[in-house]
Design a protein around this motif. Structure first.
Motif, PDB file in Angstrom:
ATOM      1  N   PHE A  87       7.731  -1.761  -9.186  1.00 43.76           N
ATOM      2  CA  PHE A  87       7.463  -2.775  -8.170  1.00 43.76           C
ATOM      3  C   PHE A  87       5.992  -3.199  -8.190  1.00 43.76           C
ATOM      4  CE2 PHE A  87       6.987  -4.669  -4.001  1.00 43.76           C
ATOM      5  CZ  PHE A  87       8.201  -5.309  -3.805  1.00 43.76           C
ATOM      6  N   ILE A  88       5.100  -2.248  -8.310  1.00 43.84           N
ATOM      7  CA  ILE A  88       3.666  -2.558  -8.376  1.00 43.84           C
ATOM      8  C   ILE A  88       3.337  -3.350  -9.637  1.00 43.84           C
ATOM      9  CG2 ILE A  88       1.351  -1.568  -8.536  1.00 43.84           C
ATOM     10  CD1 ILE A  88       2.677  -1.409  -5.750  1.00 43.84           C
ATOM     11  N   GLU A  89       3.925  -2.956 -10.737  1.00 46.19           N
ATOM     12  CA  GLU A  89       3.700  -3.690 -11.994  1.00 46.19           C
ATOM     13  C   GLU A  89       4.181  -5.129 -11.877  1.00 46.19           C
ATOM     14  OE1 GLU A  89       5.667  -1.418 -14.976  1.00 46.19           O
ATOM     15  OE2 GLU A  89       4.138   0.171 -15.025  1.00 46.19           O
ATOM     16  N   GLN A  90       5.328  -5.295 -11.216  1.00 50.72           N
ATOM     17  CA  GLN A  90       5.853  -6.644 -11.035  1.00 50.72           C
ATOM     18  C   GLN A  90       4.966  -7.462 -10.092  1.00 50.72           C
ATOM     19  OE1 GLN A  90       8.437  -8.153 -12.636  1.00 50.72           O
ATOM     20  NE2 GLN A  90       8.442  -6.299 -13.877  1.00 50.72           N
ATOM     21  N   PHE A  91       4.388  -6.799  -9.106  1.00 50.52           N
ATOM     22  CA  PHE A  91       3.453  -7.487  -8.206  1.00 50.52           C
ATOM     23  C   PHE A  91       2.245  -8.002  -8.985  1.00 50.52           C
ATOM     24  CE2 PHE A  91      -0.387  -7.233  -5.524  1.00 50.52           C
ATOM     25  CZ  PHE A  91      -0.084  -8.247  -4.624  1.00 50.52           C
ATOM     26  N   TYR A  92       1.662  -7.123  -9.800  1.00 48.82           N
ATOM     27  CA  TYR A  92       0.540  -7.538 -10.642  1.00 48.82           C
ATOM     28  C   TYR A  92       0.939  -8.723 -11.529  1.00 48.82           C
ATOM     29  CZ  TYR A  92      -2.781  -3.718  -9.761  1.00 48.82           C
ATOM     30  OH  TYR A  92      -3.692  -2.879  -9.203  1.00 48.82           O
ATOM     31  N   LYS A  93       2.118  -8.621 -12.095  1.00 46.37           N
ATOM     32  CA  LYS A  93       2.615  -9.683 -12.976  1.00 46.37           C
ATOM     33  C   LYS A  93       2.751 -10.999 -12.209  1.00 46.37           C
ATOM     34  CE  LYS A  93       6.659 -10.816 -15.852  1.00 46.37           C
ATOM     35  NZ  LYS A  93       7.993 -10.338 -16.304  1.00 46.37           N
ATOM     36  N   ASP A  94       3.253 -10.927 -10.985  1.00 42.23           N
ATOM     37  CA  ASP A  94       3.434 -12.132 -10.174  1.00 42.23           C
ATOM     38  C   ASP A  94       2.092 -12.744  -9.788  1.00 42.23           C
ATOM     39  OD1 ASP A  94       6.149 -11.908 -10.321  1.00 42.23           O
ATOM     40  OD2 ASP A  94       6.411 -11.061  -8.315  1.00 42.23           O
ATOM     41  N   VAL A  95       1.115 -11.890  -9.470  1.00 45.83           N
ATOM     42  CA  VAL A  95      -0.218 -12.407  -9.116  1.00 45.83           C
ATOM     43  C   VAL A  95      -0.825 -13.138 -10.306  1.00 45.83           C
ATOM     44  CG1 VAL A  95      -2.574 -11.806  -8.449  1.00 45.83           C
ATOM     45  CG2 VAL A  95      -0.643 -10.650  -7.356  1.00 45.83           C
ATOM     46  N   SER A 140       0.835  -1.211   0.000  1.00 41.50           N
ATOM     47  CA  SER A 140       0.000   0.000   0.000  1.00 41.50           C
ATOM     48  C   SER A 140       0.866   1.255   0.000  1.00 41.50           C
ATOM     49  CB  SER A 140      -0.926   0.006   1.222  1.00 41.50           C
ATOM     50  OG  SER A 140      -1.873  -1.032   1.136  1.00 41.50           O
ATOM     51  N   LYS A 141       1.919   1.241   0.803  1.00 39.20           N
ATOM     52  CA  LYS A 141       2.827   2.392   0.857  1.00 39.20           C
ATOM     53  C   LYS A 141       3.529   2.598  -0.481  1.00 39.20           C
ATOM     54  CE  LYS A 141       3.848   2.146   5.820  1.00 39.20           C
ATOM     55  NZ  LYS A 141       4.904   1.879   6.842  1.00 39.20           N
ATOM     56  N   ILE A 142       3.970   1.521  -1.070  1.00 40.51           N
ATOM     57  CA  ILE A 142       4.665   1.616  -2.360  1.00 40.51           C
ATOM     58  C   ILE A 142       3.714   2.124  -3.436  1.00 40.51           C
ATOM     59  CG2 ILE A 142       5.825   0.286  -4.174  1.00 40.51           C
ATOM     60  CD1 ILE A 142       6.766  -1.614  -1.872  1.00 40.51           C
ATOM     61  N   TYR A 143       2.486   1.639  -3.429  1.00 42.69           N
ATOM     62  CA  TYR A 143       1.511   2.059  -4.445  1.00 42.69           C
ATOM     63  C   TYR A 143       1.247   3.570  -4.372  1.00 42.69           C
ATOM     64  CZ  TYR A 143      -2.759   2.280  -7.190  1.00 42.69           C
ATOM     65  OH  TYR A 143      -3.705   2.608  -8.136  1.00 42.69           O
ATOM     66  N   LYS A 144       1.159   4.095  -3.149  1.00 40.66           N
ATOM     67  CA  LYS A 144       0.902   5.530  -2.971  1.00 40.66           C
ATOM     68  C   LYS A 144       2.055   6.390  -3.489  1.00 40.66           C
ATOM     69  CE  LYS A 144      -2.177   4.797   0.960  1.00 40.66           C
ATOM     70  NZ  LYS A 144      -2.331   4.858   2.439  1.00 40.66           N
ATOM     71  N   THR A 195      14.714  -5.890 -13.057  1.00 39.78           N
ATOM     72  CA  THR A 195      13.938  -5.663 -14.279  1.00 39.78           C
ATOM     73  C   THR A 195      14.820  -5.107 -15.394  1.00 39.78           C
ATOM     74  OG1 THR A 195      11.968  -5.191 -12.951  1.00 39.78           O
ATOM     75  CG2 THR A 195      11.944  -4.462 -15.248  1.00 39.78           C
ATOM     76  N   GLU A 196      15.670  -4.172 -15.034  1.00 34.73           N
ATOM     77  CA  GLU A 196      16.582  -3.563 -16.001  1.00 34.73           C
ATOM     78  C   GLU A 196      17.529  -4.593 -16.602  1.00 34.73           C
ATOM     79  OE1 GLU A 196      18.848  -0.642 -18.161  1.00 34.73           O
ATOM     80  OE2 GLU A 196      16.789  -0.703 -17.384  1.00 34.73           O
ATOM     81  N   LEU A 197      18.032  -5.486 -15.759  1.00 35.92           N
ATOM     82  CA  LEU A 197      19.015  -6.479 -16.222  1.00 35.92           C
ATOM     83  C   LEU A 197      18.337  -7.783 -16.658  1.00 35.92           C
ATOM     84  CD1 LEU A 197      21.773  -5.966 -13.503  1.00 35.92           C
ATOM     85  CD2 LEU A 197      21.640  -4.978 -15.789  1.00 35.92           C
TER      86      LEU A 197
END
Length: 380
Positions: free
Chosen positions: A252-260, A237-241, A375-377
């Motif tokens: 990080f949020i995009e990667q979370f969505y991807k992992d879900v 939640s903190k990261i998303y804000k 993600t970059e590498l």
């Protein structure tokens, strides 16, 4: 083949337990998941079951009376224990089948009565009155269990009781097959219902805000919060804000969505794999003819046979793994330095490594930067 088929169904139940029931409260709420079951109790049952399969379904090997005596006791006792385990599983998975129903099933009571009479209670009394007595026979063939019995129902006249071991094994196999199938027929619709909840989670991801996604994931897919660093609800939640402050948070949020999404897909595929398994009779392979192999020699001097060497792609997995698991200044200086030397021309990586070094005790800052570097590498 009997052992193979039983082992396969035991594996199926174990997979359902490990990958669905144990991980997700929604699944465990559909069975008898009490305080006892929450311990490693069920794992002990599975382990003990596997250990006794060898005793139950292997061919007896005896060279003397002592060997036969030992085999008979362990063989019948192993069957008895497995029957108890099946009864326990039927209760845990809420099949509605109770012990009273098992006592009416010949695949259960014939073998159980044999074990009780010969091993459990070789001398039976009721209120100090003798009911029966039994004694192992010395003359039994290798493929038989034979004993002498004196029972009050027969006025204690001598009886010679003989049971073929293969018949005992086949009867027990029918028992296991029957009740494993009943357990699986109970578990399959449970998982099908659970997959519908995962469909709901996917729809929420596509249509609703991030906080709603977290709430639905907590209801049906809570194991995702344990799958990576700072994947807990509060941190997410903190990261998303802060997603608009810097690319590291949005990434990080995009990667979370991807992992879900990836995890949901894996669960659906796992369900298909579990219920589409085919039992392989390994013994049948011994009778197959080996294919003829033709060896062809080629001339290494010909240009067309030479492979063009490809440049080896740089890997950063080792260094990333180390700075992920060893979060202290000394280790970071060493392994982070190794990564810096490999990425001297990559300003993003260098900048995020510096950010990590300055925030080594701040999990959110540290791991959002690490995820952006990965993600970059392309080391996700």
């Amino acid at each position: 083949m009997m052992k193979t088929r039983v082992d396969e169904k035991l594996d199926t139940i174990a997979e359902i337990w490990n990958y669905f029931i144990w991980k997700y409260k929604y699944c465990s709420s559909k069975i008898k998941f009490n305080e006892d079951v929450k311990t490693n109790y069920f794992g002990d049952i599975l382990g003990y079951f596997r250990d006794t399969l060898e005793i139950v379904f292997n061919k007896p090997k005896s060279t003397n009376y002592t060997d036969k005596f030992s085999f008979t006791i362990s063989f019948l006792q192993a069957i008895y224990v497995q029957q108890d385990f099946i009864q326990e599983k039927l209760e845990i998975f809420k099949t509605g089948i109770e012990k009273g129903a098992l006592k009416k099933d010949p695949t259960y009571y014939i073998n159980r009565d044999l074990r009780n009479e010969l091993v459990g209670h070789p001398i039976r009394k009721y209120k100090d009155n003798l009911i029966s007595s039994t004694l192992f026979s010395y003359q039994a063939d290798d493929g038989e269990i034979q004993y002498l019995r004196y029972h009050k129902d027969n006025n204690f006249k001598f009886e010679n009781k003989t049971f073929k071991i293969t018949e005992i094994q086949e009867r027990h196999f029918d028992f296991l097959e029957k009740y494993f199938d009943k357990i699986l027929s109970k578990l399959k619709p449970l998982l099908e219902d659970y997959l519908l909840k995962l469909d709901k989670l996917e729809n929420v991801i596509n249509r609703h805000d991030f906080e709603t996604v977290l709430k639905v994931a907590e209801l049906y897919f809570e194991d995702i919060f344990k799958s990576d660093y700072v994947y807990d609800k509060v941190s997410l939640s903190k990261i998303y804000k802060r997603r608009n402050e810097h690319i590291r948070y949005q990434n990080f949020i995009e990667q979370f969505y991807k992992d879900v999404r990836s995890s949901i897909k894996d669960k659906k595929n796992l369900f298909k794999d579990i219920f589409k398994k085919k039992v392989i009779d390994k013994e049948s392979f011994t009778n197959l003819q080996r294919p003829k192999i033709e060896i062809i020699f080629v001339n290494p001097d010909k240009d067309e046979d030479k492979e063009i060497p490809r440049p080896r792609q740089e890997s950063y997995n080792y260094e990333i793994g180390k700075i992920a698991t060893r979060r202290n200044s000394l280790d970071f200086e060493f392994f982070g330095g190794m990564l810096k030397s490999k990425c001297q021309n990559n300003n993003l990586v260098l900048s995020e490594l510096e950010h990590m070094e300055n925030n080594i005790t701040n999990e959110i800052e540290y791991f959002t930067s690490l995820r952006l570097i990965s993600t970059e590498l392309k080391e996700d």
